[in-house]
Design an enzyme around this catalytic site. Structure first.
Site, PDB file in Angstrom:
ATOM      1  N   GLY A   1       0.831  -1.197   0.000  1.00  0.00           N
ATOM      2  CA  GLY A   1       0.000   0.000   0.000  1.00  0.00           C
ATOM      3  C   GLY A   1       0.862   1.241   0.000  1.00  0.00           C
ATOM      4  O   GLY A   1       1.856   1.320   0.741  1.00  0.00           O
TER       5      GLY A   1
ATOM      6  N   LEU B   1      -1.910   7.094   2.057  1.00  0.00           N
ATOM      7  CA  LEU B   1      -1.354   7.919   3.131  1.00  0.00           C
ATOM      8  C   LEU B   1      -0.714   7.061   4.209  1.00  0.00           C
ATOM      9  O   LEU B   1       0.376   7.375   4.696  1.00  0.00           O
ATOM     10  CB  LEU B   1      -2.444   8.815   3.714  1.00  0.00           C
ATOM     11  CG  LEU B   1      -2.810   9.970   2.788  1.00  0.00           C
ATOM     12  CD1 LEU B   1      -3.933  10.804   3.380  1.00  0.00           C
ATOM     13  CD2 LEU B   1      -1.600  10.857   2.503  1.00  0.00           C
TER      14      LEU B   1
ATOM     15  N   GLY C   1       0.383   3.747   3.993  1.00  0.00           N
ATOM     16  CA  GLY C   1       1.524   2.971   3.483  1.00  0.00           C
ATOM     17  C   GLY C   1       2.653   3.857   2.992  1.00  0.00           C
ATOM     18  O   GLY C   1       3.829   3.608   3.288  1.00  0.00           O
TER      19      GLY C   1
ATOM     20  N   HIS D   1     -21.922   7.322   3.860  1.00  0.00           N
ATOM     21  CA  HIS D   1     -21.743   8.784   3.909  1.00  0.00           C
ATOM     22  C   HIS D   1     -22.999   9.475   3.380  1.00  0.00           C
ATOM     23  O   HIS D   1     -23.503   9.123   2.326  1.00  0.00           O
ATOM     24  CB  HIS D   1     -20.525   9.137   3.049  1.00  0.00           C
ATOM     25  CG  HIS D   1     -20.020  10.525   3.255  1.00  0.00           C
ATOM     26  ND1 HIS D   1     -20.779  11.643   3.002  1.00  0.00           N
ATOM     27  CD2 HIS D   1     -18.813  10.982   3.678  1.00  0.00           C
ATOM     28  CE1 HIS D   1     -20.058  12.719   3.262  1.00  0.00           C
ATOM     29  NE2 HIS D   1     -18.863  12.347   3.672  1.00  0.00           N
TER      30      HIS D   1
ATOM     31  N   ARG E   1     -22.123  11.416  10.493  1.00  0.00           N
ATOM     32  CA  ARG E   1     -22.537  10.778   9.241  1.00  0.00           C
ATOM     33  C   ARG E   1     -23.601   9.699   9.423  1.00  0.00           C
ATOM     34  O   ARG E   1     -24.529   9.610   8.632  1.00  0.00           O
ATOM     35  CB  ARG E   1     -21.314  10.153   8.580  1.00  0.00           C
ATOM     36  CG  ARG E   1     -20.381  11.219   8.128  1.00  0.00           C
ATOM     37  CD  ARG E   1     -19.146  10.664   7.499  1.00  0.00           C
ATOM     38  NE  ARG E   1     -18.335  11.789   7.071  1.00  0.00           N
ATOM     39  CZ  ARG E   1     -17.131  11.684   6.565  1.00  0.00           C
ATOM     40  NH1 ARG E   1     -16.568  10.499   6.432  1.00  0.00           N
ATOM     41  NH2 ARG E   1     -16.457  12.752   6.193  1.00  0.00           N
TER      42      ARG E   1
ATOM     43  N   GLU F   1      -6.872   2.549   6.832  1.00  0.00           N
ATOM     44  CA  GLU F   1      -8.255   2.046   6.814  1.00  0.00           C
ATOM     45  C   GLU F   1      -8.310   0.525   6.888  1.00  0.00           C
ATOM     46  O   GLU F   1      -9.346  -0.051   7.230  1.00  0.00           O
ATOM     47  CB  GLU F   1      -8.957   2.567   5.542  1.00  0.00           C
ATOM     48  CG  GLU F   1     -10.455   2.421   5.595  1.00  0.00           C
ATOM     49  CD  GLU F   1     -11.183   3.035   4.402  1.00  0.00           C
ATOM     50  OE1 GLU F   1     -10.618   3.934   3.739  1.00  0.00           O
ATOM     51  OE2 GLU F   1     -12.326   2.608   4.128  1.00  0.00           O
TER      52      GLU F   1
HETATM   53  C1  LIG Z   1     -14.121  10.195  -2.098  1.00  0.00           C
HETATM   54  C2  LIG Z   1     -13.518  10.111  -0.733  1.00  0.00           C
HETATM   55  C3  LIG Z   1     -13.258  11.262  -0.018  1.00  0.00           C
HETATM   56  C4  LIG Z   1     -12.698  11.189   1.252  1.00  0.00           C
HETATM   57  N1  LIG Z   1     -12.445  12.349   1.945  1.00  0.00           N
HETATM   58  C5  LIG Z   1     -11.870  12.277   3.171  1.00  0.00           C
HETATM   59  C6  LIG Z   1     -11.555  13.457   3.890  1.00  0.00           C
HETATM   60  O1  LIG Z   1     -11.786  14.565   3.431  1.00  0.00           O
HETATM   61  N2  LIG Z   1     -10.973  13.318   5.105  1.00  0.00           N
HETATM   62  C7  LIG Z   1     -10.689  12.105   5.657  1.00  0.00           C
HETATM   63  O2  LIG Z   1     -10.147  12.065   6.753  1.00  0.00           O
HETATM   64  N3  LIG Z   1     -10.961  10.978   4.977  1.00  0.00           N
HETATM   65  C8  LIG Z   1     -11.537  11.026   3.757  1.00  0.00           C
HETATM   66  N4  LIG Z   1     -11.813   9.876   3.078  1.00  0.00           N
HETATM   67  C9  LIG Z   1     -11.328   8.593   3.612  1.00  0.00           C
HETATM   68  C10 LIG Z   1      -9.829   8.469   3.355  1.00  0.00           C
HETATM   69  O3  LIG Z   1      -9.514   9.030   2.103  1.00  0.00           O
HETATM   70  C11 LIG Z   1      -9.352   7.027   3.359  1.00  0.00           C
HETATM   71  O4  LIG Z   1      -9.854   6.362   4.471  1.00  0.00           O
HETATM   72  C12 LIG Z   1      -7.836   6.987   3.428  1.00  0.00           C
HETATM   73  O5  LIG Z   1      -7.270   7.817   2.439  1.00  0.00           O
HETATM   74  C13 LIG Z   1      -7.323   5.562   3.274  1.00  0.00           C
HETATM   75  O6  LIG Z   1      -5.928   5.611   3.229  1.00  0.00           O
HETATM   76  P1  LIG Z   1      -5.087   4.273   3.262  1.00  0.00           P
HETATM   77  O7  LIG Z   1      -3.656   4.671   3.150  1.00  0.00           O
HETATM   78  O8  LIG Z   1      -5.493   3.453   4.413  1.00  0.00           O
HETATM   79  O9  LIG Z   1      -5.550   3.468   1.959  1.00  0.00           O
HETATM   80  P2  LIG Z   1      -5.582   3.871   0.398  1.00  0.00           P
HETATM   81  O10 LIG Z   1      -5.294   5.287   0.133  1.00  0.00           O
HETATM   82  O11 LIG Z   1      -6.854   3.290  -0.125  1.00  0.00           O
HETATM   83  O12 LIG Z   1      -4.383   3.072  -0.210  1.00  0.00           O
HETATM   84  C14 LIG Z   1      -4.398   1.689  -0.368  1.00  0.00           C
HETATM   85  C15 LIG Z   1      -3.112   1.271  -1.018  1.00  0.00           C
HETATM   86  O13 LIG Z   1      -3.023  -0.132  -0.979  1.00  0.00           O
HETATM   87  C16 LIG Z   1      -2.733  -0.646  -2.259  1.00  0.00           C
HETATM   88  N5  LIG Z   1      -3.323  -1.973  -2.336  1.00  0.00           N
HETATM   89  C17 LIG Z   1      -4.558  -2.378  -1.976  1.00  0.00           C
HETATM   90  N6  LIG Z   1      -4.688  -3.700  -2.128  1.00  0.00           N
HETATM   91  C18 LIG Z   1      -3.511  -4.141  -2.604  1.00  0.00           C
HETATM   92  C19 LIG Z   1      -3.018  -5.423  -2.958  1.00  0.00           C
HETATM   93  N7  LIG Z   1      -3.751  -6.523  -2.817  1.00  0.00           N
HETATM   94  N8  LIG Z   1      -1.768  -5.501  -3.450  1.00  0.00           N
HETATM   95  C20 LIG Z   1      -0.984  -4.390  -3.582  1.00  0.00           C
HETATM   96  N9  LIG Z   1      -1.381  -3.174  -3.230  1.00  0.00           N
HETATM   97  C21 LIG Z   1      -2.639  -3.051  -2.746  1.00  0.00           C
HETATM   98  C22 LIG Z   1      -3.296   0.363  -3.223  1.00  0.00           C
HETATM   99  O14 LIG Z   1      -2.637   0.259  -4.453  1.00  0.00           O
HETATM  100  C23 LIG Z   1      -2.981   1.654  -2.487  1.00  0.00           C
HETATM  101  O15 LIG Z   1      -1.651   2.044  -2.747  1.00  0.00           O
HETATM  102  C24 LIG Z   1     -12.392   9.935   1.818  1.00  0.00           C
HETATM  103  C25 LIG Z   1     -12.661   8.768   1.102  1.00  0.00           C
HETATM  104  C26 LIG Z   1     -13.246   8.860  -0.145  1.00  0.00           C
HETATM  105  C27 LIG Z   1     -13.605   7.601  -0.852  1.00  0.00           C
END
Ligand SMILES: Cc1cc2nc3c(=O)[nH]c(=O)nc-3n(C[C@H](O)[C@H](O)[C@H](O)COP(=O)(O)OP(=O)(O)OC[C@H]3O[C@@H](n4cnc5c(N)ncnc54)[C@H](O)[C@@H]3O)c2cc1C
Length: 637
Positions: A40, A43, A45, A266, A330, A425
């Site tokens: 990942g 943010l 990872g 949401h 929400r 997440e």
């Molecule tokens: C439209 C939208 C708006 C949002 N706005 C807000 C906001 O304003 N404020 C807020 O706090 N939150 C907001 N959120 C929630 C927030 O954006 C997410 O919860 C957060 O960015 C998730 O970050 P993450 O690093 O956990 O995962 P992600 O950013 O989803 O990254 C996942 C990573 O894992 C990789 N990955 C996944 N599965 C595999 C696999 N099997 N093999 C290899 N790589 C893999 C992907 O390629 C990616 O690099 C929003 C969400 C959405 C959908």
């Protein structure tokens, strides 16, 4: 299975600093000898991989997109919370902690939430130092706006593109380490299996999505930061590629899955407009700072919005929740929208929509001011709906957006498989049964920049690692399992597309395990999902081969996992006989329709353990104790 939360002793405000002192350190000269896999590059990872590499560990980072900077975090619009109290409006670490525990309806682990609030202030400093262009006041200080579930303004933002700007910050830090040779990036690589050797996570099997080649990567620790699983609903605000495969494969290897039924719907999304739609679009919660939500008072009122006089409008959130109004959290706002639409007062062609109206703010502040704050969101809305929200109210409806459930982790973000840590997440997180807006970015960056670098180091310093290579039987078995699965998916040669199965699963989940759940619906879903899964493995058609770029094959693997994960969500929702946050069991509500918790029986985390194929998973429990924010009925009135 034993669930040891490993929360440090002592007063809550001192736990993390004490723990940081107690954790073991790795000698700087030895750090390069340790290897860490981070799956990942969002943010959580991206920040984690960059920070661990900066410390000197040798890091491999995987993502399925073509670039680390296209992770789904880029979509985040509204902002990121931090208890800086720049507004001088009464905020503090304690208030953010309190709001988050209450917002999660008392189903999160207090110590984790306190640490999150504490670290929120460091995140802003880190990001500002990286050059993240947060919005500023005229005098140069950082600006804030309000988000749901809070009476202070603590949300830092970069117009409607906060996630993108934060991700660019993390990406710069990551690429610096790629340049320095400390991180090796593996874009277009999908992790399809976890490798567990002698009870510890030691690597992954990943498929090169361009060539189809299966690769094994071994390390001393594995971090999953693979995002949420809300695309199980098919229509969601998530990017199309978001999936639950990495965490689901790990669950099947022994990682407990916590609170799978806690999903966030949401309230502010563009409504569904047709059967063949592939995804939904979020209209950020930040819009509720200036937009007012309403529906006509009269059922079946089809007059255009401007013809409905003020006294015939029901500003139902302001009416029901006078203290928080349009900034009610929400879960509550979504249910209220569903309720008025179910009553026949919804707007738009389907009747499943409510107005988000800016007329009053535009009159008060001027269209320029509104454009300055939300311009890109208004433009996005107009492009999708062909309606100009400066002139007519937006139409919105709730949609799947975030998952509070995920892999169970202890205070160190360690799953029940030693050596497998989970951030962002993908873990069951600090948000309890409902996440407050602008706190996912905060959690992902807290995990990535400030928690994992310490706790991974502690794990590495506390254990000895035998050398393992690709000839190890567990490695060979993991590769063989992936090969077999891909072969099986390709060999079915049935008549239905992957998307048709995904859509049907999504409909079941939305109807029976969505905003309102009840025993009858959940029991029906627990019949329908296995039947659909059986048909999937009999009647799926995946064209092409495994030796090439094959998006149908990628999707098929992900939907196969959703067909199992969806069932666990329904089971979890069925067994949690109470309502809390986003988990609203219709049988358990107060006389005025609010969630009715049962703290006697359910003040705990439910962590599910895989018991083998075809066997009912085991429900383990981590009791939750509330010492600093005593249990009380949540109210936003
Ligand atoms: C439209 C939208 C708006 C949002 N706005 C807000 C906001 O304003 N404020 C807020 O706090 N939150 C907001 N959120 C929630 C927030 O954006 C997410 O919860 C957060 O960015 C998730 O970050 P993450 O690093 O956990 O995962 P992600 O950013 O989803 O990254 C996942 C990573 O894992 C990789 N990955 C996944 N599965 C595999 C696999 N099997 N093999 C290899 N790589 C893999 C992907 O390629 C990616 O690099 C929003 C969400 C959405 C959908």
């Amino acid at each position: 299975m034993e669930l040891k939360a490993n929360v440090p002793s002592g007063p809550i405000a001192q736990k993390w600093s004490k723990h940081r002192f107690d954790m073991k350190l790795v000698n700087p000269a030895n750090k390069r000898k340790y290897s860490v896999i981070v799956v990942g590059s969002g943010l959580a990872g991206g920040a984690g991989a960059a920070s661990m590499a900066e410390l000197g560990y040798s890091v491999k980072c995987f993502c399925y997109q073509d670039s680390a900077r296209r992770a789904h975090s880029i979509a985040a619009q509204g902002g990121i919370n931090a208890a800086k109290n720049y507004q001088n409006d009464g905020d503090s670490v304690w208030r953010l902690f309190y709001d988050t525990v209450k917002g999660g309806d008392y189903r999160s682990r207090e110590a984790n939430v306190y640490r999150l609030a504490e670290l929120s202030v460091n995140i802003i400093d880190q990001c500002v130092a990286q050059g993240v262009p947060f919005a500023r006041e005229y005098g140069g200080t950082l600006a804030n706006r309000s988000f749901g579930g809070a009476l202070v303004s603590r949300t830092f933002y970069a117009r409607g593109q906060t996630g993108q700007q934060l991700l660019l910050g993390a990406y710069q830090a990551l690429m610096r380490q790629v340049g320095a040779g400390q991180v090796k990036m593996f874009p277009r690589h999908e992790m399809l299996e976890l490798i567990v050797i002698d009870g510890r996570a030691r690597g992954v099997v990943a498929r090169d999505m361009v060539t189809g080649k299966l690769e094994t990567h071994l390390a001393d620790a594995v971090v999953l930061a693979t995002g949420g699983y809300g695309s199980v609903f098919h229509l969601a605000t998530y990017a199309k590629g978001c999936n639950g495969t990495a965490i689901w494969r790990s669950y099947k290897k022994g990682a407990a899955f916590a609170n799978p039924c806690y999903t966030q719907i949401h309230p502010t999304c563009i409504p569904v407009h047709g059967d063949y739609q592939s995804k939904l679009t979020l209209m950020s919660e930040s819009l509720r700072n200036d937009g007012r939500i309403w529906v006509p008072k009269m059922k079946g009122d089809t007059r255009p919005a401007h013809e409905i006089p003020e006294d015939e409008r029901d500003y139902y959130l302001e009416r029901k929740y006078p203290t928080y109004g349009n900034l009610a959290p929400r879960d509550i706002s979504s249910r209220a929208a569903k309720q008025v639409c179910d009553e026949g007062r919804g707007v738009g062609p389907t009747g499943y929509g409510v107005y988000l109206d800016f007329a009053e703010s535009i009159q008060r502040l001027g269209a320029d001011k509104i454009a300055e704050k939300y311009g890109n969101l208004f433009e996005m809305y107009e492009r999708i709906t062909a309606e100009d929200p400066y002139k007519v109210p937006m139409r919105i409806y709730p949609a799947s957006h975030y998952t509070m459930g995920g892999l169970w982790v202890d205070y160190n973000l360690m799953s029940t498989i030693p050596g497998l840590l989970v951030g962002g997440e993908a873990n069951f997180s600090d948000h309890g049964a409902n996440r407050l807006g602008a706190s996912a970015l905060m959690q992902g960056l807290a995990d990535g920049y400030f928690i994992l670098p310490y706790t991974v180091g502690h794990y590495l310093a506390s254990n000895k690692f035998d050398k393992v290579d690709e000839s190890h039987p567990e490695v060979l078995a993991a590769v063989a399992a992936v090969e077999e699965r891909l072969k099986r998916l390709l060999s079915i040669k049935g008549r239905r597309t992957v998307t048709s199965f995904h859509r049907e699963l999504g409909t079941i989940m939305w109807e029976d395990c969505g905003m309102g759940r009840n025993r009858k619906g959940l029991e029906a879903a627990l019949q329908k999902i296995p039947a659909l899964r059986e048909e999937f493995w009999r009647n799926l058609n995946v064209p092409g081969s495994a030796d090439d770029l094959n998006q149908s094959l990628e999707m098929a693997g992900r939907v196969a996992d959703f067909l199992e994960l969806g069932e666990l969500m329904c089971l979890d929702a069925l067994e949690r006989e109470e309502s809390c946050g986003g988990h609203f069991r219709e049988e358990y509500q107060t006389s005025d329709g609010e969630a009715l918790r049962d703290d006697e029986r359910f003040c705990h985390v439910a962590a599910w353990e895989h018991a083998g194929e075809g066997r009912k998973p085991i429900r383990n429990v981590e009791p939750l104790v509330f010492e600093d924010v005593p249990l009380q009925t949540r109210s936003y009135k």
